[in-house]
Write a protein that holds these residues in place. Structure first.
Motif, PDB file in Angstrom:
ATOM      1  N   PRO A   1       0.810  -1.233   0.000  1.00  0.00           N
ATOM      2  CA  PRO A   1       0.000   0.000   0.000  1.00  0.00           C
ATOM      3  C   PRO A   1       0.836   1.273   0.000  1.00  0.00           C
ATOM      4  O   PRO A   1       0.309   2.350  -0.309  1.00  0.00           O
ATOM      5  CB  PRO A   1      -0.807  -0.119   1.302  1.00  0.00           C
ATOM      6  CG  PRO A   1      -0.824  -1.569   1.624  1.00  0.00           C
ATOM      7  CD  PRO A   1       0.516  -2.078   1.176  1.00  0.00           C
ATOM      8  N   PHE A   2       2.113   1.166   0.331  1.00  0.00           N
ATOM      9  CA  PHE A   2       2.949   2.346   0.508  1.00  0.00           C
ATOM     10  C   PHE A   2       4.064   2.462  -0.539  1.00  0.00           C
ATOM     11  O   PHE A   2       4.607   3.549  -0.749  1.00  0.00           O
ATOM     12  CB  PHE A   2       3.585   2.315   1.899  1.00  0.00           C
ATOM     13  CG  PHE A   2       2.617   1.893   2.969  1.00  0.00           C
ATOM     14  CD1 PHE A   2       1.610   2.745   3.380  1.00  0.00           C
ATOM     15  CD2 PHE A   2       2.697   0.634   3.548  1.00  0.00           C
ATOM     16  CE1 PHE A   2       0.694   2.350   4.353  1.00  0.00           C
ATOM     17  CE2 PHE A   2       1.791   0.231   4.520  1.00  0.00           C
ATOM     18  CZ  PHE A   2       0.791   1.091   4.921  1.00  0.00           C
ATOM     19  N   GLY A   3       4.409   1.351  -1.157  1.00  0.00           N
ATOM     20  CA  GLY A   3       5.503   1.366  -2.119  1.00  0.00           C
ATOM     21  C   GLY A   3       5.888  -0.041  -2.531  1.00  0.00           C
ATOM     22  O   GLY A   3       5.093  -0.973  -2.425  1.00  0.00           O
ATOM     23  N   GLN A   4       7.122  -0.180  -2.968  1.00  0.00           N
ATOM     24  CA  GLN A   4       7.626  -1.475  -3.407  1.00  0.00           C
ATOM     25  C   GLN A   4       8.913  -1.817  -2.683  1.00  0.00           C
ATOM     26  O   GLN A   4       9.686  -0.925  -2.302  1.00  0.00           O
ATOM     27  CB  GLN A   4       7.917  -1.435  -4.906  1.00  0.00           C
ATOM     28  CG  GLN A   4       6.696  -1.354  -5.801  1.00  0.00           C
ATOM     29  CD  GLN A   4       7.104  -1.263  -7.257  1.00  0.00           C
ATOM     30  OE1 GLN A   4       7.342  -0.167  -7.770  1.00  0.00           O
ATOM     31  NE2 GLN A   4       7.206  -2.406  -7.928  1.00  0.00           N
ATOM     32  N   VAL A   5       9.134  -3.104  -2.492  1.00  0.00           N
ATOM     33  CA  VAL A   5      10.384  -3.608  -1.960  1.00  0.00           C
ATOM     34  C   VAL A   5      11.275  -3.978  -3.143  1.00  0.00           C
ATOM     35  O   VAL A   5      10.855  -4.696  -4.053  1.00  0.00           O
ATOM     36  CB  VAL A   5      10.147  -4.828  -1.057  1.00  0.00           C
ATOM     37  CG1 VAL A   5      11.479  -5.443  -0.627  1.00  0.00           C
ATOM     38  CG2 VAL A   5       9.331  -4.425   0.165  1.00  0.00           C
TER      39      VAL A   5
ATOM     40  N   LYS B   1      -1.087   7.322   0.964  1.00  0.00           N
ATOM     41  CA  LYS B   1      -1.156   8.661   0.359  1.00  0.00           C
ATOM     42  C   LYS B   1      -2.519   9.326   0.539  1.00  0.00           C
ATOM     43  O   LYS B   1      -2.610  10.560   0.496  1.00  0.00           O
ATOM     44  CB  LYS B   1      -0.825   8.587  -1.126  1.00  0.00           C
ATOM     45  CG  LYS B   1      -1.797   7.768  -1.951  1.00  0.00           C
ATOM     46  CD  LYS B   1      -1.366   7.713  -3.403  1.00  0.00           C
ATOM     47  CE  LYS B   1      -2.346   6.911  -4.255  1.00  0.00           C
ATOM     48  NZ  LYS B   1      -1.901   6.867  -5.673  1.00  0.00           N
ATOM     49  N   ASP B   2      -3.587   8.555   0.764  1.00  0.00           N
ATOM     50  CA  ASP B   2      -4.903   9.161   0.919  1.00  0.00           C
ATOM     51  C   ASP B   2      -5.242   9.489   2.372  1.00  0.00           C
ATOM     52  O   ASP B   2      -6.360   9.898   2.674  1.00  0.00           O
ATOM     53  CB  ASP B   2      -5.989   8.276   0.310  1.00  0.00           C
ATOM     54  CG  ASP B   2      -6.039   6.886   0.932  1.00  0.00           C
ATOM     55  OD1 ASP B   2      -5.124   6.540   1.693  1.00  0.00           O
ATOM     56  OD2 ASP B   2      -7.005   6.150   0.655  1.00  0.00           O
ATOM     57  N   VAL B   3      -4.281   9.333   3.256  1.00  0.00           N
ATOM     58  CA  VAL B   3      -4.489   9.714   4.662  1.00  0.00           C
ATOM     59  C   VAL B   3      -4.391  11.224   4.802  1.00  0.00           C
ATOM     60  O   VAL B   3      -3.431  11.844   4.343  1.00  0.00           O
ATOM     61  CB  VAL B   3      -3.442   9.018   5.566  1.00  0.00           C
ATOM     62  CG1 VAL B   3      -3.409   9.645   6.951  1.00  0.00           C
ATOM     63  CG2 VAL B   3      -3.744   7.525   5.660  1.00  0.00           C
ATOM     64  N   GLU B   4      -5.389  11.822   5.433  1.00  0.00           N
ATOM     65  CA  GLU B   4      -5.368  13.267   5.656  1.00  0.00           C
ATOM     66  C   GLU B   4      -4.591  13.632   6.907  1.00  0.00           C
ATOM     67  O   GLU B   4      -3.789  14.565   6.903  1.00  0.00           O
ATOM     68  CB  GLU B   4      -6.791  13.813   5.760  1.00  0.00           C
ATOM     69  CG  GLU B   4      -6.838  15.316   6.009  1.00  0.00           C
ATOM     70  CD  GLU B   4      -8.249  15.844   6.134  1.00  0.00           C
ATOM     71  OE1 GLU B   4      -8.396  17.070   6.314  1.00  0.00           O
ATOM     72  OE2 GLU B   4      -9.206  15.047   6.067  1.00  0.00           O
ATOM     73  N   THR B   5      -4.824  12.890   7.989  1.00  0.00           N
ATOM     74  CA  THR B   5      -4.174  13.189   9.263  1.00  0.00           C
ATOM     75  C   THR B   5      -3.436  11.949   9.743  1.00  0.00           C
ATOM     76  O   THR B   5      -4.054  11.027  10.285  1.00  0.00           O
ATOM     77  CB  THR B   5      -5.211  13.617  10.313  1.00  0.00           C
ATOM     78  OG1 THR B   5      -5.963  14.734   9.821  1.00  0.00           O
ATOM     79  CG2 THR B   5      -4.513  14.017  11.620  1.00  0.00           C
TER      80      THR B   5
ATOM     81  N   THR C   1       3.104   8.960  -0.516  1.00  0.00           N
ATOM     82  CA  THR C   1       3.223   8.165   0.714  1.00  0.00           C
ATOM     83  C   THR C   1       3.874   8.995   1.818  1.00  0.00           C
ATOM     84  O   THR C   1       4.964   9.550   1.640  1.00  0.00           O
ATOM     85  CB  THR C   1       4.051   6.895   0.474  1.00  0.00           C
ATOM     86  OG1 THR C   1       3.320   6.011  -0.388  1.00  0.00           O
ATOM     87  CG2 THR C   1       4.341   6.176   1.780  1.00  0.00           C
ATOM     88  N   TRP C   2       3.196   9.087   2.947  1.00  0.00           N
ATOM     89  CA  TRP C   2       3.785   9.757   4.111  1.00  0.00           C
ATOM     90  C   TRP C   2       4.927   8.901   4.645  1.00  0.00           C
ATOM     91  O   TRP C   2       4.810   7.672   4.726  1.00  0.00           O
ATOM     92  CB  TRP C   2       2.741   9.926   5.217  1.00  0.00           C
ATOM     93  CG  TRP C   2       1.609  10.848   4.888  1.00  0.00           C
ATOM     94  CD1 TRP C   2       0.370  10.504   4.431  1.00  0.00           C
ATOM     95  CD2 TRP C   2       1.599  12.276   5.027  1.00  0.00           C
ATOM     96  NE1 TRP C   2      -0.409  11.619   4.266  1.00  0.00           N
ATOM     97  CE2 TRP C   2       0.320  12.729   4.629  1.00  0.00           C
ATOM     98  CE3 TRP C   2       2.546  13.213   5.451  1.00  0.00           C
ATOM     99  CZ2 TRP C   2      -0.040  14.082   4.636  1.00  0.00           C
ATOM    100  CZ3 TRP C   2       2.191  14.561   5.458  1.00  0.00           C
ATOM    101  CH2 TRP C   2       0.920  14.981   5.060  1.00  0.00           C
ATOM    102  N   HIS C   3       6.022   9.521   5.061  1.00  0.00           N
ATOM    103  CA  HIS C   3       7.133   8.733   5.597  1.00  0.00           C
ATOM    104  C   HIS C   3       7.940   9.543   6.612  1.00  0.00           C
ATOM    105  O   HIS C   3       8.152  10.739   6.450  1.00  0.00           O
ATOM    106  CB  HIS C   3       8.052   8.224   4.484  1.00  0.00           C
ATOM    107  CG  HIS C   3       8.569   9.290   3.573  1.00  0.00           C
ATOM    108  ND1 HIS C   3       7.806   9.883   2.591  1.00  0.00           N
ATOM    109  CD2 HIS C   3       9.801   9.875   3.481  1.00  0.00           C
ATOM    110  CE1 HIS C   3       8.529  10.779   1.931  1.00  0.00           C
ATOM    111  NE2 HIS C   3       9.741  10.802   2.463  1.00  0.00           N
TER     112      HIS C   3
END
Length: 219
Positions: free
Chosen positions: A77-81, A147-151, A174-176
């Motif tokens: 959901p956040f990226g690729q390994v 990426k669709d998380v607001e808070t 993606t938040w990181h």
């Protein structure tokens, strides 16, 4: 690049600064707010989403995120390994799907000092993917949210342990928080993004003023 101090808590700010030496993807410590919490959306309105992560409160008020060993499946959901493959393998969907069309790609080795496994800010890059991996034989950690998380919060953030020899690609948006580590005085990371990502596309969320102002990753 370090994020300048914010004057309002719990907000996203788009940073546009003259280029400075890159020190960390984390933001700088914040000044105390002078007014009520404010938030600025830089893209379309984000909706909070994501499954609850494994978290717990600590005695000092920080929320603890239990790190999971990264796999292609749990990180999807956040990226690729990006793991080693045999020479001669043809390009396919298992390779890093890069978005670098928004500017001049920049590949460099980023040296980060040890900052421990706690964080008070989290960032995202809206228009570019980012690839990261340690060049040394040490594990490291990353906290992420979709990426669709607001808070970003303990309800939607996840922490991962990335072993030596494994690289990651973050989806656009993606938040990181990270790379984080507490093993060596410093670690070097290969970093692929755009030449001006940390000038024009560095979007920082500050947890100051939220119910939990600091998070700590449990290895």
């Amino acid at each position: 690049m370090l994020c300048p101090s914010s004057s309002s808590p719990a907000r996203v700010a788009r940073i546009s600064l003259a280029r400075q030496p890159l020190q960390s993807p984390l933001c700088q410590p914040r000044r105390q707010p002078s007014g009520p919490p404010a938030r600025t959306n830089l893209e379309t309105t984000r909706r909070a989403s994501g499954k609850a992560s494994s978290s717990m409160a600590s005695s000092d008020g920080a929320s603890q995120l239990k790190a999971k060993d990264i796999t292609a499946e749990n990180f999807a959901p956040f990226g690729q390994v990006i793991a080693p493959t045999d020479d001669g393998k043809h390009f396919d969907e298992s390779d890093a799907q890069l978005v670098l069309s928004g500017g001049v790609p920049r590949f460099y080795i980023m040296r980060l000092p040890r900052r421990g496994l706690s964080f008070k800010t989290i960032v995202h890059h809206a228009i570019v993917t980012q690839c990261l991996g340690s060049t040394q034989a040490e594990p490291w950690y990353m906290a992420v949210a979709a990426k669709d998380v607001e808070t970003p919060s303990a309800d939607n953030m996840h922490a991962f342990r990335i072993p030596p020899g494994v690289y990651i690609k973050l989806h656009c948006g993606t938040w990181h928080a990270g790379p984080l580590f507490d093993s060596a005085d410093h670690l070097d990371f290969a970093n692929l993004e755009l030449s001006d990502t940390n000038v024009t596309d560095f979007n920082c969320f500050d947890f100051l003023g939220t119910p939990t102002e600091e998070y700590h990753i449990l290895p």
